[in-house]
Design a protein around this motif. Structure first.
Motif, PDB file in Angstrom:
ATOM      1  N   GLY A 236     -66.552  40.651  15.049  1.00 12.59           N
ATOM      2  CA  GLY A 236     -66.356  42.087  14.854  1.00 12.59           C
ATOM      3  C   GLY A 236     -64.928  42.534  14.600  1.00 12.59           C
ATOM      4  N   ALA A 237     -63.974  41.584  14.514  1.00  9.01           N
ATOM      5  CA  ALA A 237     -62.572  41.972  14.266  1.00  9.01           C
ATOM      6  C   ALA A 237     -62.366  42.450  12.830  1.00  9.01           C
ATOM      7  CB  ALA A 237     -61.634  40.803  14.557  1.00  9.01           C
ATOM      8  N   VAL A 238     -63.325  42.124  11.947  1.00 10.10           N
ATOM      9  CA  VAL A 238     -63.226  42.552  10.542  1.00 10.10           C
ATOM     10  C   VAL A 238     -64.431  43.421  10.208  1.00 10.10           C
ATOM     11  CG1 VAL A 238     -63.066  41.801   8.148  1.00 10.10           C
ATOM     12  CG2 VAL A 238     -62.052  40.400   9.952  1.00 10.10           C
ATOM     13  N   GLN A 239     -64.157  44.604   9.675  1.00 11.51           N
ATOM     14  CA  GLN A 239     -65.216  45.490   9.203  1.00 11.51           C
ATOM     15  C   GLN A 239     -65.171  45.539   7.678  1.00 11.51           C
ATOM     16  OE1 GLN A 239     -67.435  46.899  11.237  1.00 11.51           O
ATOM     17  NE2 GLN A 239     -66.375  45.992  12.993  1.00 11.51           N
ATOM     18  N   PRO A 240     -66.342  45.518   7.028  1.00 15.40           N
ATOM     19  CA  PRO A 240     -66.330  45.661   5.568  1.00 15.40           C
ATOM     20  C   PRO A 240     -66.033  47.102   5.172  1.00 15.40           C
ATOM     21  CG  PRO A 240     -68.590  45.578   6.372  1.00 15.40           C
ATOM     22  CD  PRO A 240     -67.697  45.385   7.574  1.00 15.40           C
ATOM     23  N   ALA A 241     -65.381  47.274   4.045  1.00 12.87           N
ATOM     24  CA  ALA A 241     -65.099  48.614   3.521  1.00 12.87           C
ATOM     25  C   ALA A 241     -65.291  48.581   2.013  1.00 12.87           C
ATOM     26  CB  ALA A 241     -63.674  49.028   3.864  1.00 12.87           C
ATOM     27  N   ARG A 242     -66.270  49.331   1.540  1.00 11.85           N
ATOM     28  CA  ARG A 242     -66.553  49.349   0.101  1.00 11.85           C
ATOM     29  C   ARG A 242     -65.582  50.278  -0.619  1.00 11.85           C
ATOM     30  NH1 ARG A 242     -72.531  50.777  -1.422  1.00 11.85           N
ATOM     31  NH2 ARG A 242     -71.930  52.846  -0.661  1.00 11.85           N
ATOM     32  N   ALA A 243     -65.108  49.850  -1.771  1.00 14.14           N
ATOM     33  CA  ALA A 243     -64.268  50.695  -2.622  1.00 14.14           C
ATOM     34  C   ALA A 243     -64.989  50.898  -3.949  1.00 14.14           C
ATOM     35  CB  ALA A 243     -62.918  50.024  -2.853  1.00 14.14           C
ATOM     36  N   PHE A 286     -67.118  57.519   5.671  1.00 15.76           N
ATOM     37  CA  PHE A 286     -66.761  56.193   6.201  1.00 15.76           C
ATOM     38  C   PHE A 286     -67.993  55.369   6.579  1.00 15.76           C
ATOM     39  CE2 PHE A 286     -62.493  58.086   7.345  1.00 15.76           C
ATOM     40  CZ  PHE A 286     -61.750  57.243   6.540  1.00 15.76           C
ATOM     41  N   GLU A 287     -68.953  56.028   7.224  1.00 18.26           N
ATOM     42  CA  GLU A 287     -70.121  55.296   7.745  1.00 18.26           C
ATOM     43  C   GLU A 287     -70.881  54.576   6.633  1.00 18.26           C
ATOM     44  OE1 GLU A 287     -73.949  56.198  10.579  1.00 18.26           O
ATOM     45  OE2 GLU A 287     -72.313  57.669  10.575  1.00 18.26           O
ATOM     46  N   THR A 288     -71.132  55.295   5.540  1.00 12.88           N
ATOM     47  CA  THR A 288     -71.865  54.688   4.412  1.00 12.88           C
ATOM     48  C   THR A 288     -71.032  53.609   3.735  1.00 12.88           C
ATOM     49  OG1 THR A 288     -73.052  56.749   4.047  1.00 12.88           O
ATOM     50  CG2 THR A 288     -73.034  55.186   2.214  1.00 12.88           C
ATOM     51  N   GLU A 289     -69.721  53.831   3.669  1.00 16.35           N
ATOM     52  CA  GLU A 289     -68.860  52.904   2.926  1.00 16.35           C
ATOM     53  C   GLU A 289     -68.454  51.668   3.736  1.00 16.35           C
ATOM     54  OE1 GLU A 289     -68.445  53.339  -0.448  1.00 16.35           O
ATOM     55  OE2 GLU A 289     -69.848  54.951   0.019  1.00 16.35           O
ATOM     56  N   ASN A 290     -68.720  51.642   5.036  1.00 13.17           N
ATOM     57  CA  ASN A 290     -68.496  50.424   5.828  1.00 13.17           C
ATOM     58  C   ASN A 290     -69.705  49.519   5.668  1.00 13.17           C
ATOM     59  OD1 ASN A 290     -66.064  51.420   6.622  1.00 13.17           O
ATOM     60  ND2 ASN A 290     -66.611  51.775   8.756  1.00 13.17           N
TER      61      ASN A 290
END
Length: 370
Positions: A236-243, A286-290
């Motif tokens: 869990g130290a890395v969260q995905p983030a969509r661009a 943020f929620e959708t893009e993670n």
């Protein structure tokens, strides 16, 4: 998977190092391992047809952080941490240029600009007031002022009169960069297999068993360079983030050259020849893009088109040629995670949206853990 004797012998026997992920980090790790261990058998596994994630999907910014991003980072990180991060990004960019060559990556030192929407007057004023302080703390690294105030000469609308200019920023061709890196890896006898997903692995103490769907093989070490897809291996130290990104059709007489930031780096645009590439907007939701899912959403795409129409290209006709997305790796800290997970398992992940700048250095650091 049914493999022949030849396939087993050449691709999956006596593997010294297996790297998961063939992006900027993974291939730099492979090249550094080759440098250190000339006789080693190095295998790179990539789950996508091309380097999945962000390496072939980014905007091609050779940047180390806009002024507002740096000020934002100082709210959650120590001054020393922020300076160290900027230094790593800057050194990473120099390493990338040195290893691939400026002409191969189409390096264009047009400089970078930050613009501020009229409604963000307080953000603009904060940046202007803190500009001398940031220049002062960065002077030991850059030997001159990084940020300065300039009048907008690009014809943007609905923004503050002044832009903040950074002469050290540049743009590159992301596709050229990754092709050059892949060519270099292949020329160094590094094996690359695409569309291979590691479903599980087990550190057996003297080697690692790696499972690919219905097939497994052994490797002395495994190195994960999967950035935004590294949530499970880093607990869990890395969260995905969509661009999300779009690019226009060519625009006649386009007078915009450079890399541009807006709203603490949440939006960014640049010229690609006579087109405009624009991305960002994950702060709208943020929620959708993670997510690790590629794709576009109406809320983000509408905002990007609104910025094009009302800020970047006012009073100009333009057509959207193409849209896409990439997956970055972020976390509570902007510091990358470069660590040994067990006896024979290592990872170099969480590039914080700065993969072009920091990826080559993180790949090298990952290989040097061995």
């Amino acid at each position: 998977m049914e493999l022949s004797y030849w396939e087993l012998k050449n691709w999956f026997t006596n593997i010294d190092y297996t790297i998961v992920g063939s992006g900027i980090v993974g291939l730099h790790a492979a090249l550094r391992l080759r440098e250190r261990f000339p006789g080693a058998k190095i295998l790179v596994l990539e789950k996508g047809m091309l380097p999945q994630g962000a390496s072939t999907k980014n905007a091609g910014f050779a940047c180390f952080g806009s002024l507002s991003e740096i000020l934002e980072d100082l709210k959650t990180h120590s001054e020393e941490d922020v300076i160290n991060l900027i230094e790593k990004r800057w050194k990473g960019l120099q390493l990338l240029r040195k290893s691939l060559g400026d002409s191969a990556i189409d390096f264009k030192p047009y400089g970078g600009y930050e613009l501020f929407l009229k409604e963000d007057e307080s953000g603009f004023n904060e940046c202007i007031s803190k500009l001398p302080f940031i220049n002062e703390i960065l002077k030991p690294l850059f030997k001159s002022d990084v940020f300065s105030k300039e009048v907008d000469r690009f014809g943007f609308e609905n923004i503050e009169e002044y832009l903040i200019f950074n002469p050290f920023e540049a743009q590159i061709d992301t596709g050229n960069m990754m092709q050059e890196l892949l060519k270099k890896a292949i020329s160094e006898n590094i094996l690359i297999l695409n569309q291979q997903t590691v479903t599980s692995y087990a550190d057996l103490g003297n080697q690692v068993e790696i499972v690919l769907n219905n097939f497994s093989f052994k490797s002395q070490k495994i190195l994960f360079a999967t950035n935004g897809f590294a949530n499970s291996i880093t607990k869990g130290a890395v969260q995905p983030a969509r661009a999300q990104v779009l690019i226009t059709e060519p625009i006649q007489n386009l007078d915009i050259k450079g890399t541009f930031h807006l709203d603490r780096g949440y939006y960014y645009f640049r010229n690609v020849g006579d087109r405009i590439l624009l991305g960002g907007g994950r702060n709208l939701d943020f929620e959708t893009e993670n997510t690790i899912e590629f794709g576009q959403t109406k809320i983000v795409q509408n905002k990007l088109e609104d910025l094009l129409k009302n800020v970047i290209l006012p009073n100009q006709d333009f057509q959207i040629a193409h849209r896409w997305s990439g997956i970055m790796g972020i976390g509570n800290s902007k510091n990358p995670v470069v660590t040994q997970l067990s006896e024979n398992v290592f990872c170099g992940v969480r590039l914080g949206g700065m993969g072009v700048a920091i990826g080559s250095l993180i790949g090298t650091e990952l290989a040097d853990l061995i």
